[in-house]
Design a protein around this motif. Structure first.
Motif, mmCIF file in Angstrom:
data_model
loop_
_atom_site.group_PDB
_atom_site.id
_atom_site.type_symbol
_atom_site.label_atom_id
_atom_site.label_comp_id
_atom_site.label_asym_id
_atom_site.label_seq_id
_atom_site.Cartn_x
_atom_site.Cartn_y
_atom_site.Cartn_z
ATOM 1 N N GLU A 111 -35.068 30.442 -27.592
ATOM 2 C CA GLU A 111 -36.528 30.468 -27.742
ATOM 3 C C GLU A 111 -37.171 29.465 -26.796
ATOM 4 O O GLU A 111 -38.273 29.665 -26.289
ATOM 5 C CB GLU A 111 -36.942 30.127 -29.175
ATOM 6 C CG GLU A 111 -38.453 30.080 -29.365
ATOM 7 C CD GLU A 111 -38.893 29.546 -30.723
ATOM 8 O OE1 GLU A 111 -40.112 29.528 -30.964
ATOM 9 O OE2 GLU A 111 -38.026 29.131 -31.523
ATOM 10 N N ASP A 130 -32.339 30.395 -31.869
ATOM 11 C CA ASP A 130 -33.605 29.713 -32.157
ATOM 12 C C ASP A 130 -33.187 28.324 -32.599
ATOM 13 O O ASP A 130 -32.818 28.123 -33.750
ATOM 14 C CB ASP A 130 -34.356 30.450 -33.279
ATOM 15 C CG ASP A 130 -35.675 29.767 -33.661
ATOM 16 O OD1 ASP A 130 -36.411 30.347 -34.478
ATOM 17 O OD2 ASP A 130 -35.949 28.674 -33.137
ATOM 18 N N ASP A 133 -35.999 26.399 -36.108
ATOM 19 C CA ASP A 133 -36.910 27.368 -36.706
ATOM 20 C C ASP A 133 -37.769 26.704 -37.772
ATOM 21 O O ASP A 133 -37.265 25.918 -38.563
ATOM 22 C CB ASP A 133 -36.121 28.524 -37.337
ATOM 23 C CG ASP A 133 -37.036 29.497 -38.050
ATOM 24 O OD1 ASP A 133 -36.997 29.546 -39.302
ATOM 25 O OD2 ASP A 133 -37.849 30.158 -37.367
ATOM 26 N N GLY A 134 -39.078 27.041 -37.750
ATOM 27 C CA GLY A 134 -39.985 26.402 -38.702
ATOM 28 C C GLY A 134 -40.616 25.154 -38.122
ATOM 29 O O GLY A 134 -40.894 24.185 -38.827
ATOM 30 N N ARG A 285 -39.358 36.899 -33.123
ATOM 31 C CA ARG A 285 -38.641 37.383 -31.944
ATOM 32 C C ARG A 285 -37.373 38.112 -32.344
ATOM 33 O O ARG A 285 -36.573 37.600 -33.129
ATOM 34 C CB ARG A 285 -38.300 36.217 -30.995
ATOM 35 C CG ARG A 285 -39.458 35.684 -30.151
ATOM 36 C CD ARG A 285 -40.704 35.249 -30.871
ATOM 37 N NE ARG A 285 -40.488 34.205 -31.833
ATOM 38 C CZ ARG A 285 -40.878 32.929 -31.671
ATOM 39 N NH1 ARG A 285 -41.418 32.567 -30.515
ATOM 40 N NH2 ARG A 285 -40.697 32.037 -32.605
ATOM 41 N N GLU A 289 -34.299 35.619 -33.751
ATOM 42 C CA GLU A 289 -34.733 35.398 -35.140
ATOM 43 C C GLU A 289 -34.342 36.609 -36.011
ATOM 44 O O GLU A 289 -33.553 36.491 -36.930
ATOM 45 C CB GLU A 289 -36.240 35.127 -35.225
ATOM 46 C CG GLU A 289 -36.630 33.764 -34.667
ATOM 47 C CD GLU A 289 -38.119 33.533 -34.578
ATOM 48 O OE1 GLU A 289 -38.567 32.410 -34.881
ATOM 49 O OE2 GLU A 289 -38.866 34.469 -34.179
HETATM 50 MG MG LIG Z 1 -38.165 30.614 -35.369
#
Ligand SMILES: [Mg+2]
Ligand SMILES: O=P(O)(O)OC[C@H]1O[C@](O)(COP(=O)(O)O)[C@@H](O)[C@@H]1O
Ligand SMILES: [Mg+2]
Length: 342
Positions: A111, A130, A133-134, A285, A289
């Motif tokens: 990402e 990723d 994430d978050g 994505r 993801e």
């Molecule tokens: Mg993510």
């Protein structure tokens, strides 16, 4: 602690084998389940070991982010236009380094990188990741994660990387999973033979099997969606939300995909990120993801769709391709589909 797997009836050989494997170290578990990987198990062990190692370093940094100046943004944006947080960039460095050192990976899709990164040309695997994430939850001490998909390259090792090595469908994944940096840190993955969860024991610095053969309940009472965007949701999605409310389901939305997915996998529930006015293709994505979580969901008995197609069947045309995402308990996703979501 003795767990009963079939409501007090005499535990079957399989369930007692599983019960006794609880507490098995990740490395040992991979060795014990070599038959679960179509290719040379050593390669998978190495790959998962590299991901586990990087996640331990990231976990340590996440735990003390506030003390070591790891809060906030770095001032640049990734291709998705998201402000890159310091931990986004650091996690990307940690995973890239660990996978480069491990030697099994020829190309890394991330990402946080506009294009894929060449690692070891002799490597036989392609990874999409990723790293963090978050990101919107980093500075507020809410659970965050890492998501990864593992593919086998199509072209021979040692030859130049081809687009067909990179743009592979989710159904081509050979393994996938995530790390959840929450109240405890967990690594959850599948190689296409069910889903297993491992909990990190920081004093021993090792992951141990804690959630063998995870199954997602076919039904649930939790729905996860950012209702703040409801005005721009497709009518069918609004209808499904109304259905959830009429059924008095519980609304839970952490805002970290990994954490919302994990809870719903354990308790039964549905996570939805539809197409919106702001993100007409959806926000999430496909390659780093949705494909990974769709593989895990299906292996745990759940379902994952963009409203029309099974996520794992979606053709990949570009690295940072987005998709609408409906994932979770099989009957809940089917109910949403029956209302004509898209
Ligand atoms: Mg993510
Ligand atoms: O703030 P929104 O629009 O609800 O989006 C939240 C979603 O976006 C994400 O943060 C996107 O992931 P990244 O943080 O890796 O960019 C998901 O984890 C989460 O589910
Ligand atoms: Mg991210």
């Amino acid at each position: 602690m003795q767990r009963s797997f079939n409501n007090g009836n005499a535990p079957s050989i399989e369930s007692s084998r599983i019960a006794h494997s609880i507490g098995t170290a990740l490395d040992r578990f991979i060795k014990n389940n070599q038959d679960q990987f179509a290719y040379a198990s050593g390669e998978l062990s190495q790959l998962l070991r590299d991901i586990a190692l990087a996640s331990k370093v990231v976990n340590r940094e996440v735990n003390k982010a506030g003390l070591i100046d790891l809060m906030g943004a770095v001032g640049s944006q990734n291709l998705a236009g998201d402000d890159q947080q310091k931990l986004d960039v650091l996690a990307n460095i940690r995973f890239t380094r660990a996978l480069a050192k491990g030697g099994e990976v020829c190309a890394l899709i991330s990402e946080e990188s506009d294009t894929y990164v060449d690692l070891n040309n002799e490597g036989k695997y392609v990874i999409a990741i990723d790293p963090l994430d978050g990101s919107s939850n980093i500075d507020v001490n809410v659970s965050i994660g890492t998501i990864f998909s593992i593919y086998r390259r199509k072209s021979p090792a040692g030859t130049p990387i081809q687009p067909t090595d990179i743009l592979q469908k989710g159904s081509d994944q050979v393994a996938a999973g995530y790390v959840l940096y929450g109240s405890s840190t967990m690594l959850v993955y599948t190689t296409g033979h069910g889903v297993n969860g491992f909990t990190y024991e920081p004093t021993l610095g090792e992951y141990f099997l804690s959630h063998p053969q995870l199954k997602m309940p076919e039904d649930g009472k939790i729905y996860s969606i950012n209702e703040g965007l409801a005005n721009s949701f497709p009518a069918a999605v609004q209808e499904y939300i109304k259905y959830c409310k009429d059924c008095q389901y519980t609304a839970r939305y952490i805002g970290s995909l990994v954490a919302d997915f994990h809870r719903n996998m354990l308790k039964g529930g549905i996570y939805i990120y539809p197409a919106t006015a702001k993100s007409p293709q959806g926000k999430l994505r496909l390659m780093y993801e949705c494909n990974a979580l769709a593989f895990v969901a299906e292996q745990a008995g759940g379902r994952a769709t963009n409203g029309k197609d099974r996520i794992l069947d979606i053709e990949v045309k570009e690295l940072h391709q987005r998709t609408a995402f409906y994932v979770g308990s099989k009957n809940m996703v089917e109910k949403a589909e029956s209302l004509g979501i898209h």
